[in-house]
Design a protein around this motif. Sequence first.
Motif, mmCIF file in Angstrom:
data_model
loop_
_atom_site.group_PDB
_atom_site.id
_atom_site.type_symbol
_atom_site.label_atom_id
_atom_site.label_comp_id
_atom_site.label_asym_id
_atom_site.label_seq_id
_atom_site.Cartn_x
_atom_site.Cartn_y
_atom_site.Cartn_z
ATOM 1 N N LEU A 106 0.848 -1.206 0.000
ATOM 2 C CA LEU A 106 0.000 0.000 0.000
ATOM 3 C C LEU A 106 0.883 1.255 0.000
ATOM 4 O O LEU A 106 0.659 2.190 -0.761
ATOM 5 C CB LEU A 106 -0.907 0.006 1.232
ATOM 6 N N ASN A 107 1.882 1.247 0.874
ATOM 7 C CA ASN A 107 2.726 2.431 0.989
ATOM 8 C C ASN A 107 3.550 2.669 -0.277
ATOM 9 O O ASN A 107 3.840 3.808 -0.620
ATOM 10 C CB ASN A 107 3.616 2.337 2.230
ATOM 11 N N LEU A 108 3.860 1.573 -0.971
ATOM 12 C CA LEU A 108 4.564 1.748 -2.246
ATOM 13 C C LEU A 108 3.611 2.192 -3.355
ATOM 14 O O LEU A 108 4.043 2.556 -4.443
ATOM 15 C CB LEU A 108 5.218 0.429 -2.670
ATOM 16 N N GLY A 109 2.320 2.103 -3.070
ATOM 17 C CA GLY A 109 1.331 2.508 -4.072
ATOM 18 C C GLY A 109 1.040 1.418 -5.090
ATOM 19 O O GLY A 109 0.538 1.694 -6.179
ATOM 20 N N ILE A 110 1.364 0.167 -4.756
ATOM 21 C CA ILE A 110 1.138 -0.899 -5.748
ATOM 22 C C ILE A 110 0.256 -2.036 -5.210
ATOM 23 O O ILE A 110 0.253 -3.121 -5.764
ATOM 24 C CB ILE A 110 2.481 -1.474 -6.269
ATOM 25 N N LEU A 111 -0.478 -1.769 -4.152
ATOM 26 C CA LEU A 111 -1.311 -2.844 -3.599
ATOM 27 C C LEU A 111 -2.377 -3.285 -4.611
ATOM 28 O O LEU A 111 -2.523 -4.479 -4.891
ATOM 29 C CB LEU A 111 -1.964 -2.386 -2.283
ATOM 30 N N ILE A 129 15.167 -3.329 9.163
ATOM 31 C CA ILE A 129 13.890 -3.554 8.477
ATOM 32 C C ILE A 129 13.438 -2.222 7.902
ATOM 33 O O ILE A 129 13.333 -1.223 8.629
ATOM 34 C CB ILE A 129 12.833 -4.106 9.453
ATOM 35 N N ALA A 130 13.173 -2.215 6.613
ATOM 36 C CA ALA A 130 12.780 -0.957 5.952
ATOM 37 C C ALA A 130 11.402 -0.515 6.427
ATOM 38 O O ALA A 130 10.491 -1.330 6.586
ATOM 39 C CB ALA A 130 12.752 -1.166 4.441
ATOM 40 N N GLN A 131 11.269 0.786 6.645
ATOM 41 C CA GLN A 131 9.977 1.373 7.015
ATOM 42 C C GLN A 131 9.590 2.311 5.873
ATOM 43 O O GLN A 131 10.179 3.377 5.708
ATOM 44 C CB GLN A 131 10.103 2.134 8.329
ATOM 45 N N ILE A 132 8.626 1.870 5.116
ATOM 46 C CA ILE A 132 8.300 2.572 3.872
ATOM 47 C C ILE A 132 7.222 3.627 4.125
ATOM 48 O O ILE A 132 6.175 3.325 4.684
ATOM 49 C CB ILE A 132 7.794 1.555 2.824
ATOM 50 N N GLY A 133 7.477 4.843 3.713
ATOM 51 C CA GLY A 133 6.487 5.907 3.880
ATOM 52 C C GLY A 133 5.340 5.739 2.892
ATOM 53 O O GLY A 133 5.486 5.078 1.852
ATOM 54 N N PHE A 134 4.216 6.333 3.225
ATOM 55 C CA PHE A 134 3.035 6.190 2.368
ATOM 56 C C PHE A 134 3.203 7.020 1.090
ATOM 57 O O PHE A 134 3.113 8.245 1.084
ATOM 58 C CB PHE A 134 1.784 6.640 3.121
ATOM 59 N N LYS A 153 0.818 14.079 24.294
ATOM 60 C CA LYS A 153 0.753 13.657 22.892
ATOM 61 C C LYS A 153 -0.238 12.501 22.829
ATOM 62 O O LYS A 153 0.131 11.339 23.087
ATOM 63 C CB LYS A 153 2.126 13.172 22.389
ATOM 64 N N THR A 154 -1.470 12.821 22.509
ATOM 65 C CA THR A 154 -2.471 11.754 22.444
ATOM 66 C C THR A 154 -2.090 10.757 21.350
ATOM 67 O O THR A 154 -1.718 11.146 20.247
ATOM 68 C CB THR A 154 -3.865 12.348 22.172
ATOM 69 N N ASN A 155 -2.187 9.485 21.695
ATOM 70 C CA ASN A 155 -1.824 8.406 20.759
ATOM 71 C C ASN A 155 -2.598 8.499 19.460
ATOM 72 O O ASN A 155 -3.609 9.205 19.362
ATOM 73 C CB ASN A 155 -2.134 7.039 21.395
ATOM 74 N N GLY A 156 -2.148 7.735 18.504
ATOM 75 C CA GLY A 156 -2.858 7.665 17.225
ATOM 76 C C GLY A 156 -2.684 6.278 16.616
ATOM 77 O O GLY A 156 -1.989 5.422 17.174
ATOM 78 N N ILE A 157 -3.331 6.074 15.498
ATOM 79 C CA ILE A 157 -3.279 4.755 14.828
ATOM 80 C C ILE A 157 -2.931 4.946 13.353
ATOM 81 O O ILE A 157 -3.071 6.050 12.821
ATOM 82 C CB ILE A 157 -4.639 4.026 14.935
ATOM 83 N N ILE A 158 -2.502 3.872 12.731
ATOM 84 C CA ILE A 158 -2.266 3.940 11.286
ATOM 85 C C ILE A 158 -3.619 3.800 10.608
ATOM 86 O O ILE A 158 -4.138 2.693 10.408
ATOM 87 C CB ILE A 158 -1.279 2.834 10.836
ATOM 88 N N VAL A 159 -4.184 4.925 10.295
ATOM 89 C CA VAL A 159 -5.552 4.929 9.762
ATOM 90 C C VAL A 159 -5.644 4.124 8.470
ATOM 91 O O VAL A 159 -6.680 3.515 8.185
ATOM 92 C CB VAL A 159 -6.040 6.376 9.541
ATOM 93 N N ARG A 160 -4.577 4.113 7.688
ATOM 94 C CA ARG A 160 -4.619 3.375 6.414
ATOM 95 C C ARG A 160 -4.812 1.885 6.665
ATOM 96 O O ARG A 160 -5.580 1.211 6.001
ATOM 97 C CB ARG A 160 -3.301 3.582 5.648
#
Length: 798
Positions: free
Chosen positions: A81-86, A215-220, A449-456
């Motif tokens: 998804l983050n690579l844009g090819i899902l 481990i690679a962490q790929i941006g969206f 800093k209120t937590n958050g989630i990976i909405v994607r």
Amino acid sequence: MELTKEQFIRDFKDQLHRDFIVKINESTDEERFLALAHLIKKYISTPWLERRHDLIEEDVKTAYYFSIEFLPGRMLETNLLNLGILDLVEDAFKDVDVDFSDVVNAEKDMALGNGGLGRLAAAFMDSLATIGAPGFGNGIRYKYGLFKQKIVDGYQIELPDAWLGTDGNVWETKKPHSAVEVKIYGKVYLYPNGEGNFEPFYEDPTILRAVPYDIAQIGFQNGVVNNLRLWDVEIPESEEDKYRTIEDRRKIEDITNILYPDDSSYEGKSLRLVQEYFMVSAGLQTIIKNYLKTGKDLKDIHELVAVHINDTHPALAVPEFMRILMDDHGVVWEDAWNSTVKVMSYTNHTILAEALEKWDCNLFKEILPRIYQIVNEIDSRYVEEVSGKFPGKIIENTRIIRNEKIHMANLSIIGGHSVNGVAKLHTDLLISDVLNDFYQIYPEKFNNKTNGIIVRRWSQISNPLMSAEIDKLIGKEWRSDIHQLKNLEKFITDEKVLNEFYEVKKENKKKLAAYVKETQGIELNPDAIFDVQVKRLHAYKRQLLNLLHIIKLYWDIKDNLDIDMVPRVFIFGAKAAPGYRFAKSVIKLINEVANLVNNDESLQDKLKVVFLPNYNVTLAELIIPASDVSEQISTAGKEASGTSNMKFMMNGAITLATLDGANIEIKDAVGDDNIVIFGMNTDEVYDHYEKHDYNARKLFEENPTINRVVKTFIDGTIPNSQSEGQEIYDALIRHNDEYFLLEDFESYVNAQKYINDIYQDKIRWSQMALNNIANSGRFSADDTIRLYAEEIWNIKHN
Ligand code: H2P
């Protein structure tokens, strides 16, 4: 990234061919998964390599997030998804007749964490890359992740999670040339070096080789690839002679074997402390080594480096950073301290005393002799600095070494420039209560800093049906700009749309029901309310309160078989820490009540209870989209934030909650009409603490419903659970119900009745659900991490 489907199919076939010498139609799902992962690594190898070099060459300030837990779950879909090819890959697999979901399912969960803390760390890695911020992770490459849970005769059984298999983790890259040495044990002597500093001499230390796996962490969809570095232990070649037996070697290998070794014994405690130091030392040595490549002066290191202490486990970063600067590079104390405080920052994740780590001085001294000296010095300088300015009691409460124990939270606060809580209420409680003494000394360090989630992940990946529905209404931009979800509010009175969302939920419920049928043999009615509590099992999270209500419903139906209620399915997922007896008894009882209820035909399927074993990120992705009710029922003041609450709301579940943690902010986001609140608030809970006036036995004796429900644990109604039932009865009545379940019971029952009533109005319910989805964008971890970047680390982002 630019890629056509045809090119991808060629690349993929090629990869399979080269990796496994197979053709696509003869390959197994595992081979397909591995080949696809290898291909992704190939696609990102250039930006991944360049990222590291660019940051060093261009003098970009970088944040390093140290955490004992990282819980990414499966990574394949997120990476695609983050690579844009899902979509492209899914489509391509259709063309070549491969079931994409089977390939996805071939991946093992990477579960190097317990619950919310580790999941948050993994989410932040994704968000850092997504906002284009230079932020890297540091952790431990555990050979065994969080145990695999099985339920046998209703009991939790823990099996080792050998997630690395024999070939390791496909996403990682071993970097032996970046290995460093870490010293523990032995004795240390200091010799003045004539320049105002000391030269330490180590006698007989144990030397460990720390080997990084990246481990690679790929941006969206932004071309950014950050790095998560996990450290593994090895015996250095030069030391091999010392380890002649397998037993000897194992002692070393054990260091990175398991997450949270049982620390009830001295050995277990030692192992944990070694783990913490090992990770911190290896990480910091590397950071400083890389910094020196810029040619800049070490006393300015804070201008290019930020180090984050996620919970207290990496708190040794403070003295270790001092040690490296002083002992290895000759920086004088004052300069080293100035930089350390500016570099370090700390997040507190809980107010429970049990989780604020303290180490016995003797044990600490034995394992980390040099670090002990430094901690001692930090402590005495601290006392000197504040004495005379603050009351003695405050100084005593805040110092690092007290009663022969080293207080890791205190070390993190004194040694850093920022302390944050993870939701507004939590930060307020830190300020007003738990860390109030510190707040008086360092008010400027505190922030929220209120937590958050990976909405994607919790929409596009785990809930494709809902995502497609949203696309239809507001277009696809929300997929990259989550705040656009707000546009869904336009449809809040559109009955056609509301019905469609209802149907989407039902489809997801059917999917979950199919899984439950297949794995548990229990039939679920998708028209029932799916009422879900999934999270680590802990007394303060009050899974037991949920169970008390289930027992009440059981009796209500038994008393009146014609009772008018919407059928209800209660779903639990929870692991109990292996040594946590009470939590395990709660699991046993949930399972026995499930047996009782699910096999009683007279209930006519009005009530079902399901305990899904081995709750993990992957299971969450199936359960959360299928939930109607999100149980967030902790004792007010105890749940620092919670993050599943955010995932549920994003998927249109209605939150049934106490005014605790981020539930309060969810309420602010959706409005009072779109959430169901019950129970005592924090002030009321604290009032009981102050007045010592809580009397559970009285409630039990005077309230007939409570009386009947609680007695059910000991009167033989629930089979096969006599001792666990007695234990729970005792916790509630004899030990005065530490988490106020009985006090909140009535209010919880009423809230549940209210849920039953509104669910019958399909339009009203769907409006509430849609409102929740529309307002979930504010819990994006991308936004949270932007605030960390700006307000704590001072690093740039896009
Ligand atoms: C903890 C807190 C949660 C918080 C999470 C992340 C330790 O997670 O209890 O309230 O949301 O950290 O900050 P958990 O209970 O899930 O293990």
